[in-house]
Structures are given as structure tokens and as C-alpha cells.
Design a protein around this motif. Sequence first.
Motif, PDB file in Angstrom:
ATOM      1  N   ASP A 137       9.342  14.371   7.270  1.00  0.00           N
ATOM      2  CA  ASP A 137      10.787  14.562   7.426  1.00  0.00           C
ATOM      3  C   ASP A 137      11.193  14.611   8.896  1.00  0.00           C
ATOM      4  OD1 ASP A 137      11.151  14.549   4.721  1.00  0.00           O
ATOM      5  OD2 ASP A 137      11.096  16.733   4.519  1.00  0.00           O
ATOM      6  N   SER A 138      10.395  15.317   9.713  1.00  0.00           N
ATOM      7  CA  SER A 138      10.819  15.357  11.127  1.00  0.00           C
ATOM      8  C   SER A 138      10.541  14.032  11.825  1.00  0.00           C
ATOM      9  CB  SER A 138      10.257  16.539  11.912  1.00  0.00           C
ATOM     10  OG  SER A 138       9.116  17.049  11.352  1.00  0.00           O
ATOM     11  N   TYR A 139       9.502  13.324  11.399  1.00  0.00           N
ATOM     12  CA  TYR A 139       9.253  11.981  11.944  1.00  0.00           C
ATOM     13  C   TYR A 139      10.457  11.072  11.661  1.00  0.00           C
ATOM     14  CZ  TYR A 139       7.204   7.283  12.250  1.00  0.00           C
ATOM     15  OH  TYR A 139       6.966   5.977  12.547  1.00  0.00           O
ATOM     16  N   ILE A 140      10.927  11.073  10.419  1.00  0.00           N
ATOM     17  CA  ILE A 140      12.051  10.204  10.038  1.00  0.00           C
ATOM     18  C   ILE A 140      13.349  10.665  10.692  1.00  0.00           C
ATOM     19  CG2 ILE A 140      13.485   9.510   8.050  1.00  0.00           C
ATOM     20  CD1 ILE A 140      10.749   9.129   6.575  1.00  0.00           C
ATOM     21  N   ASP A 141      13.515  11.974  10.809  1.00  0.00           N
ATOM     22  CA  ASP A 141      14.689  12.504  11.500  1.00  0.00           C
ATOM     23  C   ASP A 141      14.696  12.061  12.969  1.00  0.00           C
ATOM     24  OD1 ASP A 141      17.053  14.252  11.597  1.00  0.00           O
ATOM     25  OD2 ASP A 141      15.815  15.447  12.953  1.00  0.00           O
ATOM     26  N   TYR A 142      13.534  12.092  13.617  1.00  0.00           N
ATOM     27  CA  TYR A 142      13.436  11.611  15.001  1.00  0.00           C
ATOM     28  C   TYR A 142      13.863  10.139  15.091  1.00  0.00           C
ATOM     29  CZ  TYR A 142      11.176   9.643  19.168  1.00  0.00           C
ATOM     30  OH  TYR A 142      10.930   8.948  20.341  1.00  0.00           O
ATOM     31  N   LEU A 143      13.334   9.310  14.200  1.00  0.00           N
ATOM     32  CA  LEU A 143      13.659   7.871  14.246  1.00  0.00           C
ATOM     33  C   LEU A 143      15.150   7.619  14.047  1.00  0.00           C
ATOM     34  CD1 LEU A 143      10.781   6.274  12.125  1.00  0.00           C
ATOM     35  CD2 LEU A 143      10.970   6.320  14.615  1.00  0.00           C
ATOM     36  N   GLY A 155      12.148   2.337   0.080  1.00  0.00           N
ATOM     37  CA  GLY A 155      12.137   1.125  -0.735  1.00  0.00           C
ATOM     38  C   GLY A 155      12.478  -0.129   0.050  1.00  0.00           C
ATOM     39  N   MET A 156      13.311  -0.989  -0.530  1.00  0.00           N
ATOM     40  CA  MET A 156      13.649  -2.271   0.088  1.00  0.00           C
ATOM     41  C   MET A 156      14.532  -2.134   1.325  1.00  0.00           C
ATOM     42  SD  MET A 156      12.334  -5.064  -0.440  1.00  0.00           S
ATOM     43  CE  MET A 156      13.528  -6.142   0.389  1.00  0.00           C
ATOM     44  N   ARG A 157      15.085  -0.965   1.550  1.00  0.00           N
ATOM     45  CA  ARG A 157      15.912  -0.794   2.742  1.00  0.00           C
ATOM     46  C   ARG A 157      15.032  -0.538   3.969  1.00  0.00           C
ATOM     47  NH1 ARG A 157      17.803   3.804   5.312  1.00  0.00           N
ATOM     48  NH2 ARG A 157      19.671   3.541   6.565  1.00  0.00           N
ATOM     49  N   GLY A 158      14.036   0.335   3.821  1.00  0.00           N
ATOM     50  CA  GLY A 158      13.202   0.711   4.951  1.00  0.00           C
ATOM     51  C   GLY A 158      13.871   1.754   5.824  1.00  0.00           C
ATOM     52  N   VAL A 159      13.125   2.291   6.774  1.00  0.00           N
ATOM     53  CA  VAL A 159      13.643   3.314   7.683  1.00  0.00           C
ATOM     54  C   VAL A 159      14.304   2.639   8.873  1.00  0.00           C
ATOM     55  CG1 VAL A 159      13.050   5.303   9.109  1.00  0.00           C
ATOM     56  CG2 VAL A 159      11.686   4.774   7.095  1.00  0.00           C
ATOM     57  N   ARG A 160      15.541   3.018   9.161  1.00  0.00           N
ATOM     58  CA  ARG A 160      16.245   2.462  10.321  1.00  0.00           C
ATOM     59  C   ARG A 160      16.122   3.390  11.517  1.00  0.00           C
ATOM     60  NH1 ARG A 160      18.517  -2.452  11.101  1.00  0.00           N
ATOM     61  NH2 ARG A 160      20.220  -1.495  12.270  1.00  0.00           N
ATOM     62  N   SER A 207      14.505 -10.284   4.058  1.00  0.00           N
ATOM     63  CA  SER A 207      14.203  -9.249   5.041  1.00  0.00           C
ATOM     64  C   SER A 207      14.747  -7.888   4.618  1.00  0.00           C
ATOM     65  CB  SER A 207      14.812  -9.621   6.387  1.00  0.00           C
ATOM     66  OG  SER A 207      14.208 -10.784   6.868  1.00  0.00           O
ATOM     67  N   MET A 208      14.018  -6.857   4.984  1.00  0.00           N
ATOM     68  CA  MET A 208      14.521  -5.496   4.821  1.00  0.00           C
ATOM     69  C   MET A 208      15.435  -5.214   6.007  1.00  0.00           C
ATOM     70  SD  MET A 208      10.819  -3.812   3.941  1.00  0.00           S
ATOM     71  CE  MET A 208      11.369  -2.119   4.074  1.00  0.00           C
ATOM     72  N   ARG A 209      16.235  -4.154   5.920  1.00  0.00           N
ATOM     73  CA  ARG A 209      17.060  -3.783   7.079  1.00  0.00           C
ATOM     74  C   ARG A 209      16.259  -2.887   8.017  1.00  0.00           C
ATOM     75  NH1 ARG A 209      21.415  -0.644   6.081  1.00  0.00           N
ATOM     76  NH2 ARG A 209      22.045  -1.067   8.199  1.00  0.00           N
ATOM     77  N   GLY A 210      15.302  -2.166   7.471  1.00  0.00           N
ATOM     78  CA  GLY A 210      14.535  -1.223   8.275  1.00  0.00           C
ATOM     79  C   GLY A 210      13.041  -1.507   8.210  1.00  0.00           C
ATOM     80  N   ALA A 211      12.258  -0.452   8.493  1.00  0.00           N
ATOM     81  CA  ALA A 211      10.814  -0.608   8.616  1.00  0.00           C
ATOM     82  C   ALA A 211      10.073   0.126   7.498  1.00  0.00           C
ATOM     83  CB  ALA A 211      10.361  -0.060   9.966  1.00  0.00           C
ATOM     84  N   ILE A 212       8.831  -0.319   7.298  1.00  0.00           N
ATOM     85  CA  ILE A 212       7.908   0.337   6.372  1.00  0.00           C
ATOM     86  C   ILE A 212       7.040   1.298   7.190  1.00  0.00           C
ATOM     87  CG2 ILE A 212       5.818  -0.119   5.006  1.00  0.00           C
ATOM     88  CD1 ILE A 212       7.056  -2.896   4.337  1.00  0.00           C
ATOM     89  N   VAL A 213       6.858   2.532   6.704  1.00  0.00           N
ATOM     90  CA  VAL A 213       5.969   3.481   7.397  1.00  0.00           C
ATOM     91  C   VAL A 213       4.644   3.542   6.645  1.00  0.00           C
ATOM     92  CG1 VAL A 213       5.660   5.855   8.191  1.00  0.00           C
ATOM     93  CG2 VAL A 213       7.956   4.850   8.135  1.00  0.00           C
ATOM     94  N   LEU A 214       3.553   3.247   7.362  1.00  0.00           N
ATOM     95  CA  LEU A 214       2.227   3.246   6.725  1.00  0.00           C
ATOM     96  C   LEU A 214       1.309   4.279   7.357  1.00  0.00           C
ATOM     97  CD1 LEU A 214       0.933  -0.425   6.188  1.00  0.00           C
ATOM     98  CD2 LEU A 214       2.115   1.057   4.551  1.00  0.00           C
TER      99      LEU A 214
END
Length: 249
Positions: free
Chosen positions: A234-240, A136-141, A117-124
Motif C-alpha cells: 500500500d505504501s509503495y503504491i501510494d508513493y507511486l 488488472g488491465m488498468r495497471g498502476v499509474r 496497451s494498459m494505461r499503467g504498469a504491472i508490479v511483479l
Amino acid sequence: MFSIKMRSSLGGKNGVGGKHISGAERIVKSCDVEKTVSSLLERARNHERGKADFINLKIQEVNENEAVRVPLLKITSKKTSSKSEGRSFAKSELLRIGVSEVAVKNAFEALESLSDSMRGAIVLDADSGERLDSFGMRGVRCSNMDVADKDKYEKKLSELNMAGEHAREALVLASKVAWAKGALAELCWSDDPNYVTGYVASQKFGYTRISVMKDLGDYVGGRVFFVRLPIDLDSYIDYLQNQVVLVEV
Ligand code: WAQ
Ligand code: MG
């Protein structure tokens, strides 16, 4: 208000290495800090994955005025009796929300090819199906979210007959994710081997629980966040990651 984050592990050295036991975060009123800390400690020390021997707690004041408030997603359920039935229902839901066929295909291929499992998510990209994040393998938390009113939330969950930490935390995360600018849909199933329920979520149709999405004993889970371009990544990921979000029931 205070943000309280806990992560715990077993068998490492000074918290490095070792097996992940449990992690959780809360945003609570100042007067609830002590009782929240003690419930998170309890959780780390008596977890089905093991009794943690390393517990990291981070407690930080957050300015309530900077919090964004979003509504809790509407909840529906689909009963499925196998992994294949659950996943094919999830695919049809994603298409109904407006995710393209190629993006749905890429999402399932990405999650189904994970060996751990990754720790975070994949953004598609919901249209081209291309992966947009570079984690990468970590994903977005996704972090820094909680319900605004705990008592109201508990009442709502018990009315819906939804018990347990998995659903409680997933619904809050999915509500934050769904209200991001550019968000279209989310796909998720757990990495907990005993937890086979997953969901598809969207602003459009809410949070659809799917009772069986994987085989019992499978410890690989995952999440995909589908977005519709154009977005500012960048702002999408910053929001998350950073925006404090309080979910209103
Ligand atoms: N941000 C982004 N991705 C995450 C996060 C996070 N904070 N936490 C977990 N993930 C990803 C990661 O890849 C995990 O492997 C995967 O999601 C699954 O995480 O209504 O328990 O915490 O009963 O195991 C669904 C509840 C439960 C359904 C999901 O996910 C219901 C669950 P888990
Ligand atoms: Mg898990």
C-alpha cells in the motif's frame, strides 16, 4: 509550486469515450503556470495522434516542503537493430540487476500477451515472478513527478543528444520509480506505434536506453515494475501515485 495535469481526447462526448490523444503533467513554480498551461494546450491541439476536441486541465497548488527529491538516473545506451535483439538484451540486463529468471519470463509473457496497451504498469515480485498489484488491465499509474530544474534538465538532455517528449518524460518517471522503497528494476517500451526505443532502469545501473525494442507500427507498449519483498504494498503504491517527487539533475 503548482501541479498541472492535462489529458485530451478526440471524438468522445464530454470527454467520455473517444480516442486518447495526449496526457502530460508538470510541477512548476507559480510564475510558470501560464506558460506551462499554454504549452500543454498546444500539445493537445497539435498532436501526431490528432487534434484534441476535449482537453481536461487540472491545476493544483502543491507544498514544496512535502516534495521528495531524488537524483536523475545515470543514462547509458545500447544500440540494437531488431525487436528480438532488443528484448534479449533487456532480459540479460534484468538478470544482471538481480531479477530472477522466472520473473523476467513472466514479465515478458505478460507484456507480450497484451492485445491492447494498459494505461499503467504491472508490479511483479522480482523473485517469485508473481503479480502483486490488483489493478488488472488498468495497471498502476505513477504520477506527481517532474524535474526540479527545467533549464538544467534541458541542457543535460541536449548534451546527451536526447530530444523529444518520450525520453524526457520516461527518464523522470523511471527516476521516481527507481527510488521507491523496495524497487529493484523497471522494464518499458512505448505504446506509440512510431516509437521503438525502450529501456531497462534500476538504481543499481541507471537508465539503459535500448534503441529497438519492438516493430515499427506496433501500438502495444507496457511497463513492469519489479520489487523485492518485503515491502508494504500500500505504501509503495501510494508513493507511486501520490508522493510529489522532484528529480534533481
Ligand atoms: N505510470 C505507469 N505506467 C505507465 C505510465 C505511468 N504514468 N504511463 C504509461 N505507462 C505504461 C502504460 O502501460 C503504457 O502503455 C506504457 O507504459 C508505455 O507508455 O529513452 O513513451 O508513455 O527514448 O508510451 C521510452 C523512452 C518511452 C525511451 C516510453 O511510454 C528513450 C513511452 P508510453
Ligand atoms: Mg504512449
